[in-house]
Write a protein that holds these residues in place. Structure first.
Motif, mmCIF file in Angstrom:
data_model
loop_
_atom_site.group_PDB
_atom_site.id
_atom_site.type_symbol
_atom_site.label_atom_id
_atom_site.label_comp_id
_atom_site.label_asym_id
_atom_site.label_seq_id
_atom_site.Cartn_x
_atom_site.Cartn_y
_atom_site.Cartn_z
ATOM 1 N N THR A 151 -4.978 4.489 -0.030
ATOM 2 C CA THR A 151 -5.132 5.019 1.321
ATOM 3 C C THR A 151 -6.334 4.447 2.071
ATOM 4 N N PRO A 152 -7.553 4.405 1.499
ATOM 5 C CA PRO A 152 -8.666 3.817 2.255
ATOM 6 C C PRO A 152 -8.440 2.350 2.618
ATOM 7 N N VAL A 153 -7.811 1.575 1.706
ATOM 8 C CA VAL A 153 -7.503 0.180 2.011
ATOM 9 C C VAL A 153 -6.506 0.102 3.161
ATOM 10 N N TYR A 154 -5.482 0.944 3.119
ATOM 11 C CA TYR A 154 -4.474 0.977 4.187
ATOM 12 C C TYR A 154 -5.137 1.249 5.539
ATOM 13 N N LEU A 155 -6.004 2.242 5.568
ATOM 14 C CA LEU A 155 -6.649 2.611 6.820
ATOM 15 C C LEU A 155 -7.545 1.500 7.346
ATOM 16 N N GLN A 197 -11.546 -1.945 -4.551
ATOM 17 C CA GLN A 197 -11.197 -0.549 -4.337
ATOM 18 C C GLN A 197 -10.913 0.156 -5.658
ATOM 19 N N ALA A 198 -10.308 -0.568 -6.613
ATOM 20 C CA ALA A 198 -10.073 0.030 -7.926
ATOM 21 C C ALA A 198 -11.393 0.342 -8.622
ATOM 22 N N MET A 199 -12.373 -0.559 -8.468
ATOM 23 C CA MET A 199 -13.690 -0.293 -9.032
ATOM 24 C C MET A 199 -14.305 0.940 -8.373
ATOM 25 N N ASN A 200 -14.187 1.028 -7.050
ATOM 26 C CA ASN A 200 -14.723 2.172 -6.319
ATOM 27 C C ASN A 200 -14.104 3.476 -6.816
ATOM 28 N N VAL A 201 -12.771 3.486 -6.917
ATOM 29 C CA VAL A 201 -12.073 4.701 -7.334
ATOM 30 C C VAL A 201 -12.380 5.038 -8.796
ATOM 31 N N SER A 202 -12.369 4.017 -9.661
ATOM 32 C CA SER A 202 -12.556 4.291 -11.085
ATOM 33 C C SER A 202 -13.971 4.796 -11.378
ATOM 34 N N VAL A 203 -14.974 4.196 -10.741
ATOM 35 C CA VAL A 203 -16.346 4.675 -10.932
ATOM 36 C C VAL A 203 -16.479 6.091 -10.383
ATOM 37 N N ARG A 242 0.818 -1.213 0.000
ATOM 38 C CA ARG A 242 0.000 0.000 0.000
ATOM 39 C C ARG A 242 0.853 1.265 0.000
ATOM 40 N N LYS A 243 1.950 1.242 0.760
ATOM 41 C CA LYS A 243 2.747 2.462 0.900
ATOM 42 C C LYS A 243 3.489 2.819 -0.383
ATOM 43 N N VAL A 244 3.823 1.838 -1.218
ATOM 44 C CA VAL A 244 4.458 2.123 -2.501
ATOM 45 C C VAL A 244 3.499 2.905 -3.394
ATOM 46 N N SER A 245 2.218 2.507 -3.377
ATOM 47 C CA SER A 245 1.212 3.236 -4.160
ATOM 48 C C SER A 245 1.075 4.667 -3.665
ATOM 49 N N MET A 246 1.130 4.852 -2.344
ATOM 50 C CA MET A 246 1.047 6.202 -1.784
ATOM 51 C C MET A 246 2.223 7.051 -2.258
ATOM 52 N N PHE A 247 3.411 6.466 -2.282
ATOM 53 C CA PHE A 247 4.602 7.205 -2.718
ATOM 54 C C PHE A 247 4.483 7.621 -4.190
#
Length: 515
Positions: free
Chosen positions: A154-158, A424-430, A109-114
């Motif tokens: 971030t939401p997945v991380y939390l 989560q990708a579906m959530n973000v993409s929609v 998750r943190k790599v995606s945040m970076f």
């Protein structure tokens, strides 16, 4: 008891361990990723209302604003290229979210945040030094890549770091950071509008600040136990789980996580699997919740508040200050949701917020229709302007303690690990797609639908509130790896979810009840 777990009132397992300062600090730092999204949501509307910015990049819009006679006040800012400046970011975020899902799963998750923070930083600098529309759009596209990565991870991380009993509050820290970003952007726009020159450059360039926070923060954040287990780091995952729970007795929760990871490893194609019948409720909600969140019309306010207020006859300072006021209401109301989401549950907030938004949309539409009619030739009295601003603030409050934070929380907590990145990708993409649609076409829709546009949004909120009432089960307090039980007990979704959908620890329902 050997495993250190017991069953909560709603059937979910509670594990031993308290709320540690470490996990709270970690989640607060991670939630700063929301600053990226929030700052952008708030900054674009103020910038596009600044005359210096319009004169340099969109002179046709600037000339239209100063015409003594308008065809209609509703159409002052109707320009597709101007709207593309706002909306292009979200098209890039849509595309980036798919790549972010793969990186979130394979690299953590943190790599995606970076990556998200780095892309956002580059976009902010290009926008600040833009000399033509092409540079503006390129910068916005890079900002979109940053938003896509940050919103995916971030939401997945939390949700993975937080204990189940306060997962809602900590996850909503992401939405809280979004509202802070919006408010800060509105305040900066108000200040930079007073500058003699280049105020818009300062507004756009300061987006680099939350990006730097995100980049630096990602170096210090630990990865989640779930992510470590996905990559085979079992001992590190156990040590991290002990650290975030504040106890060495984590055997039962750790075993549940291991079982969930083993089940997830058998799934080679999460995007294909999320479409299976057994994951029907997760797929439906990961699509419809972000769709409904955008169709509330909230980003009409978040994107275009200064533009909207100027369209309605507010002066320059008044339009920017009105945006600041709505930003303050947005932030304070999000605090309410953080305090009550884990106490009263998700459904209550969804339903109350929906009723509040429905009422305000129809009242705002009626006030605008009363004063401007179909021709858009009226003017606002100070009293009417205050009424419109008040009901917009009440509407924003309703969204901020319901569909705003819950739109990110619920999709991130309902998906089992094997489809969580895809969900989560579906959530973000929609979310990003319909954010793009609203950003690209709102001013055009306002020009053609006039005050009826607010009635349209009100009708959509009615539909989605009924949907939540009928189909969403309560998820508060349920450990994230046992969410399958929620669907098995629901009157409708139980027909799709098999008996083995309860992933946590590999126990059957009877064993869980006797734990």
């Amino acid at each position: 008891m050997a495993g250190g777990g017991f069953v909560s009132d709603n059937g979910g397992r509670n594990y031993e361990g308290g709320v540690t300062g470490f996990v709270i600090i970690t989640c607060v730092v991670a939630a700063m990723g929301g600053l990226l999204f929030g700052y952008d949501l708030g900054i674009s509307g103020g910038v596009t209302s600044m005359e210096e910015f319009l004169t340099k990049f969109f002179p046709e819009v600037e000339r239209q604003m100063h015409k003594s006679i308008h065809e209609t006040a509703y159409c002052k800012f109707d320009n597709q290229l101007l709207q593309l400046f706002t909306s292009s970011l979200y098209l890039a975020a849509l595309a980036a979210s798919f790549f972010a899902a793969m990186i979130t799963r394979s690299k953590g998750r943190k790599v995606s945040m970076f990556i998200g923070g780095l892309a956002f930083l580059a976009g902010a600098l290009i926008n600040a030094f833009a000399v033509n529309v092409a540079m503006l759009i390129i910068g916005r596209l890079l900002l979109g890549v940053g938003v896509g990565f940050a919103n995916q991870s971030t939401p997945v991380y939390l949700s993975e770091m937080a204990p189940a009993k306060i997962r809602g509050a900590l996850n909503m820290g992401f939405q809280m950071a979004i509202t802070i970003g919006i408010l800060v952007a509105n305040l900066i726009n108000y200040g930079t509008s007073k500058m003699a020159q280049h105020g818009w450059r300062v507004s756009l360039g300061l987006a680099a600040v939350p990006a730097i926070v995100m980049v630096i923060g990602s170096f210090f954040l630990p990865d989640t136990p779930n992510s470590m287990l996905e990559r085979g780091k079992y001992e590190e995952a156990r040590e991290m789980l002990q650290k975030v729970r504040g106890t060495t007795n984590v055997d039962e929760e750790f075993q549940d996580l291991c079982d969930a990871v083993e089940a997830a490893k058998k799934v080679e194609h999460p995007w294909k699997n999320i479409m299976q019948r057994r994951y029907r409720p997760q797929a439906v909600f990961c699509f419809l919740i972000p769709f409904f969140q955008q169709i509330t019309g909230i980003n009409v306010i978040m994107f275009y508040a200064p533009v909207l207020f100027k369209t309605l006859g507010f002066k320059d300072d008044a339009s920017l200050m009105s945006a600041v006021i709505t930003g303050i209401v947005n932030m304070l109301s999000t605090l309410v949701s953080i305090g009550v989401a884990d106490r009263f549950g998700r459904r209550v907030l969804f339903l109350e917020g929906g009723i509040q938004m429905i009422t305000c949309q129809f009242l705002v539409g009626s006030f605008i229709g009363w004063k401007f009619g179909f021709q858009g030739a009226g003017t606002l009295t100070p009293v009417t302007a205050d009424f419109i601003l008040a009901f917009i603030c009440i509407y924003v409050a309703g969204f901020a303690w319901s569909w705003g934070p819950l739109g990110w929380l619920v999709p991130s907590e309902i998906c089992p690990l094997e489809i969580r990145p895809a969900g989560q990708a579906m959530n973000v993409s929609v979310n990003m797609f319909f954010t793009f649609v609203i950003g690209q076409f709102f001013l055009t829709l306002l020009c053609h639908m006039k005050f009826f546009l607010f009635y349209f949004f009100g009708i959509m909120v009615i539909i989605m509130t009924i949907f939540i009432y009928v189909f969403l089960p309560e998820t508060k307090g349920v450990p994230i790896e046992e969410m399958g039980k929620v669907w098995r007990q629901h009157w409708y979704w139980s027909r799709f979810v098999p008996d083995d959908a309860v992933i946590g620890a590999g126990h059957g329902d009877d064993n869980i009840k006797n734990a």
